[in-house]
Design a protein around this motif. Structure first.
Motif, PDB file in Angstrom:
ATOM      1  N   LEU A 128       0.827  -1.209   0.000  1.00  0.00           N
ATOM      2  CA  LEU A 128       0.000   0.000   0.000  1.00  0.00           C
ATOM      3  C   LEU A 128       0.862   1.260   0.000  1.00  0.00           C
ATOM      4  O   LEU A 128       0.642   2.175  -0.807  1.00  0.00           O
ATOM      5  N   MET A 129       1.843   1.299   0.900  1.00  0.00           N
ATOM      6  CA  MET A 129       2.658   2.515   1.040  1.00  0.00           C
ATOM      7  C   MET A 129       3.494   2.785  -0.203  1.00  0.00           C
ATOM      8  O   MET A 129       3.841   3.934  -0.485  1.00  0.00           O
ATOM      9  N   GLY A 130       3.793   1.746  -0.958  1.00  0.00           N
ATOM     10  CA  GLY A 130       4.589   1.942  -2.170  1.00  0.00           C
ATOM     11  C   GLY A 130       3.769   1.998  -3.440  1.00  0.00           C
ATOM     12  O   GLY A 130       4.322   2.069  -4.542  1.00  0.00           O
ATOM     13  N   SER A 131       2.430   1.977  -3.300  1.00  0.00           N
ATOM     14  CA  SER A 131       1.569   1.872  -4.484  1.00  0.00           C
ATOM     15  C   SER A 131       1.375   3.191  -5.222  1.00  0.00           C
ATOM     16  O   SER A 131       1.087   3.206  -6.425  1.00  0.00           O
ATOM     17  N   GLY A 132       1.505   4.316  -4.529  1.00  0.00           N
ATOM     18  CA  GLY A 132       1.220   5.613  -5.143  1.00  0.00           C
ATOM     19  C   GLY A 132      -0.259   5.848  -5.381  1.00  0.00           C
ATOM     20  O   GLY A 132      -0.638   6.785  -6.093  1.00  0.00           O
ATOM     21  N   LYS A 133      -1.130   5.019  -4.774  1.00  0.00           N
ATOM     22  CA  LYS A 133      -2.572   5.117  -5.005  1.00  0.00           C
ATOM     23  C   LYS A 133      -3.327   5.743  -3.816  1.00  0.00           C
ATOM     24  O   LYS A 133      -4.540   5.908  -3.870  1.00  0.00           O
ATOM     25  N   MET A 134      -2.605   6.078  -2.759  1.00  0.00           N
ATOM     26  CA  MET A 134      -3.263   6.505  -1.525  1.00  0.00           C
ATOM     27  C   MET A 134      -3.763   7.938  -1.592  1.00  0.00           C
ATOM     28  O   MET A 134      -3.054   8.840  -2.038  1.00  0.00           O
ATOM     29  N   ALA A 135      -4.986   8.140  -1.120  1.00  0.00           N
ATOM     30  CA  ALA A 135      -5.525   9.493  -0.934  1.00  0.00           C
ATOM     31  C   ALA A 135      -5.052  10.016   0.414  1.00  0.00           C
ATOM     32  O   ALA A 135      -4.520   9.263   1.239  1.00  0.00           O
TER      33      ALA A 135
ATOM     34  N   ALA B 262      -7.042   1.246  -2.525  1.00  0.00           N
ATOM     35  CA  ALA B 262      -6.263   1.890  -1.461  1.00  0.00           C
ATOM     36  C   ALA B 262      -7.100   2.065  -0.197  1.00  0.00           C
ATOM     37  O   ALA B 262      -6.613   1.854   0.917  1.00  0.00           O
ATOM     38  N   ALA B 263      -8.365   2.449  -0.379  1.00  0.00           N
ATOM     39  CA  ALA B 263      -9.255   2.620   0.778  1.00  0.00           C
ATOM     40  C   ALA B 263      -9.498   1.277   1.471  1.00  0.00           C
ATOM     41  O   ALA B 263      -9.462   1.187   2.705  1.00  0.00           O
ATOM     42  N   GLN B 264      -9.743   0.224   0.681  1.00  0.00           N
ATOM     43  CA  GLN B 264      -9.972  -1.105   1.264  1.00  0.00           C
ATOM     44  C   GLN B 264      -8.715  -1.622   1.966  1.00  0.00           C
ATOM     45  O   GLN B 264      -8.805  -2.194   3.068  1.00  0.00           O
ATOM     46  N   ALA B 265      -7.570  -1.433   1.336  1.00  0.00           N
ATOM     47  CA  ALA B 265      -6.312  -1.897   1.937  1.00  0.00           C
ATOM     48  C   ALA B 265      -6.042  -1.165   3.253  1.00  0.00           C
ATOM     49  O   ALA B 265      -5.671  -1.783   4.258  1.00  0.00           O
ATOM     50  N   SER B 266      -6.254   0.150   3.242  1.00  0.00           N
ATOM     51  CA  SER B 266      -6.044   0.936   4.465  1.00  0.00           C
ATOM     52  C   SER B 266      -6.984   0.476   5.570  1.00  0.00           C
ATOM     53  O   SER B 266      -6.585   0.336   6.734  1.00  0.00           O
TER      54      SER B 266
END
Length: 492
Positions: free
Chosen positions: A190-197, A263-267
């Motif tokens: 997740l942290m390396g995905s670049g998809k996080m809001a 990203a929301a689901q992973a978080s």
């Protein structure tokens, strides 16, 4: 004999004086947990016996727990009839059962009568069933008081409600990740995905902060602070903020929203799983049950533990702390709070969306407000959110709340408020305060009041008078505000 044999306890149970395998493996120990009242009866004797007979300190740390007393601060005693059995808190107990237990004891009749009176006052409906998790969590909260715990069952009941909240919130959140497949390295992915809001970065950062605080508190025996840190993380960061913010993101299953949704689901999965592990030492049963229900359980490889009891305790990764995201969300939460307050002030129904105008200082506050307009719309129930719009474009019929020196929130109320009805309602409220206000003024100004009335009652009456004056002033100001808004709207 009792204290002598107890003084031998740390090593005698290991087979001493024989040099047994148990003695070699488990003596000396590390920590003794006990109460202050037997510090010299027992603890000092163990130390002296250990040094004299084994030439070794039996433990290097003594943790003195608080003494549990009743809500009035009295020591729990059979002679007072105020002992609370933990099993009765866990399973619940009727008042009738509590009173019968007093009859079966050996108290004198007078003491039984007094104890029954106290029990009836303290537990008129008996002791509600709270469960062991709520009892444990409630007692941990009380350790912040110091040496004594004045146990009030209302506090334990409130943490039973937290258990229910935890259960319901997690079960509700599970529907958001029902089609999500976690991986053994999900956090790193997740942290390396670049998809996080920003909201995703915020909740991961808050998780790391919680991990750091709780680990530090456990290491320093600040169990009450650890309890509060974990409680606030679940209530404020997960339930009140993140779960609400991701609803529209998770519900949107379009191809364009695919990355944001993942990203929301992973978080969410990460904070639920780690949040349950943080709570587990303090609430072992409900956390185990919920942890086992997380999606992906049993598919995360050979290193996946079978039980939350066997899982490692969460640690803080300082690289994942994001103070910019936290500060940005703090600004956003203030704005959302102002939006909610305005809607409540003008009695706007939940189904009616309103237009908000945010005036905020330039720089980071403005960047935060602009970055979170979607989140403000979601939690503030807004049809639109404009940030630092030109003054000429802002309508005159607006409700206003000044949040702080750098932030003001306005809400367009044109056509949304029945001013005459609101004014009439407020006038009724004002009329209801007139009689008690005038009556209290008359009583205070009566001849002989200063001489005949006690200082305590005078202080109470003055406090009531100030409260009534403030209430009347607030209602009058609200009426005046509605009248001016009514005039403005009629002019436009």
């Amino acid at each position: 004999d009792t204290w002598f044999s107890s003084g031998l306890f740390p090593f005698s149970v290991m087979g001493w004086p024989e040099q047994s395998d148990d003695l070699k493996a488990f003596y000396p120990t590390s920590l003794l947990e006990t109460g202050l009242d037997i510090l010299f009866f027992w603890v000092a004797r163990m130390v002296m016996m250990g040094l004299q007979l084994t030439d070794t300190l039996p433990f290097h740390t003594v943790y003195l727990h608080a003494m549990v007393r009743d809500k009035d601060g009295r020591k729990m005693s059979k002679s007072l009839g105020n002992v609370i059995d933990p099993l009765e808190v866990i399973s619940g107990c009727t008042l009738e059962t509590l009173l019968k237990k007093l009859d079966s004891g050996n108290l004198p009749p007078k003491e039984i009568a007094r104890a029954k009176k106290d029990q009836a006052e303290d537990f008129p409906d008996g002791i509600p069933e709270c469960g062991s998790d709520a009892l444990r969590f409630g007692l941990l909260y009380y350790t912040r008081q110091g040496r004594d715990v004045n146990l009030d069952m209302k506090t334990v009941v409130s943490y039973r409600m937290f258990c229910n909240k935890l259960w319901n919130a997690t079960r509700f959140a599970l529907q958001f990740v029902s089609d999500f497949q976690p991986t053994p390295t999900l956090l790193e992915d997740l942290m390396g995905s670049g998809k996080m809001a920003l909201r995703d970065k915020f909740v991961i950062s808050r998780l790391m902060a919680c991990c750091e605080t709780v680990n530090d508190c456990f290491a320093n025996y600040k169990f009450g602070d650890a309890q509060q840190a974990s409680y606030k993380f679940w209530m404020n960061d997960i339930c009140a903020t993140f779960l609400e913010l991701i609803k529209p993101v998770v519900y949107d299953k379009s191809e364009e929203n695919k990355d944001s949704r993942w990203a929301a689901q992973a978080s969410l999965w990460i904070v639920l799983e780690a949040g349950l592990r943080i709570l587990h030492p303090m609430m072992p049963f409900v956390t185990e049950e919920l942890w086992q229900r997380l999606p992906g359980r049993g598919t995360l490889g050979d290193s996946e533990p079978e039980s939350i009891m066997l899982a490692s305790f969460p640690l803080c990764n300082a690289e994942y702390r994001n103070m910019d995201a936290e500060e940005s969300m703090e600004v956003t939460q203030k704005i959302i709070g102002a939006c909610s307050a305005l809607r409540q002030q003008y009695n706007i129904a939940n189904k009616v969306l309103t237009h908000f105008y945010v005036k905020v200082a330039s720089g980071k506050p403005e960047e935060a407000a602009r970055a979170h307009t979607d989140d403000i719309s979601t939690l503030g129930k807004a049809s639109a959110v404009d940030v630092n719009l030109d003054e000429s474009a802002v309508p005159k019929s607006v409700g206003i709340i000044v949040v702080d020196e750098s932030t003001t929130v306005l809400m367009n109320i044109k056509g949304l408020v029945n001013y005459d009805a609101e004014i009439k309602k407020l006038e009724k409220q004002l009329a209801k305060t007139t009689h008690p206000y005038e009556q209290l003024k008359t009583r205070i100004s009566a001849p002989g009041y200063e001489d005949k009335v006690s200082d305590e009652l005078k202080a109470q009456n003055n406090e009531k008078l100030v409260g009534l004056e403030k209430k009347r002033a607030d209602i009058a100001a609200a009426i005046k505000n509605f009248e001016s808004l009514k005039n403005l709207e009629s002019e436009t």
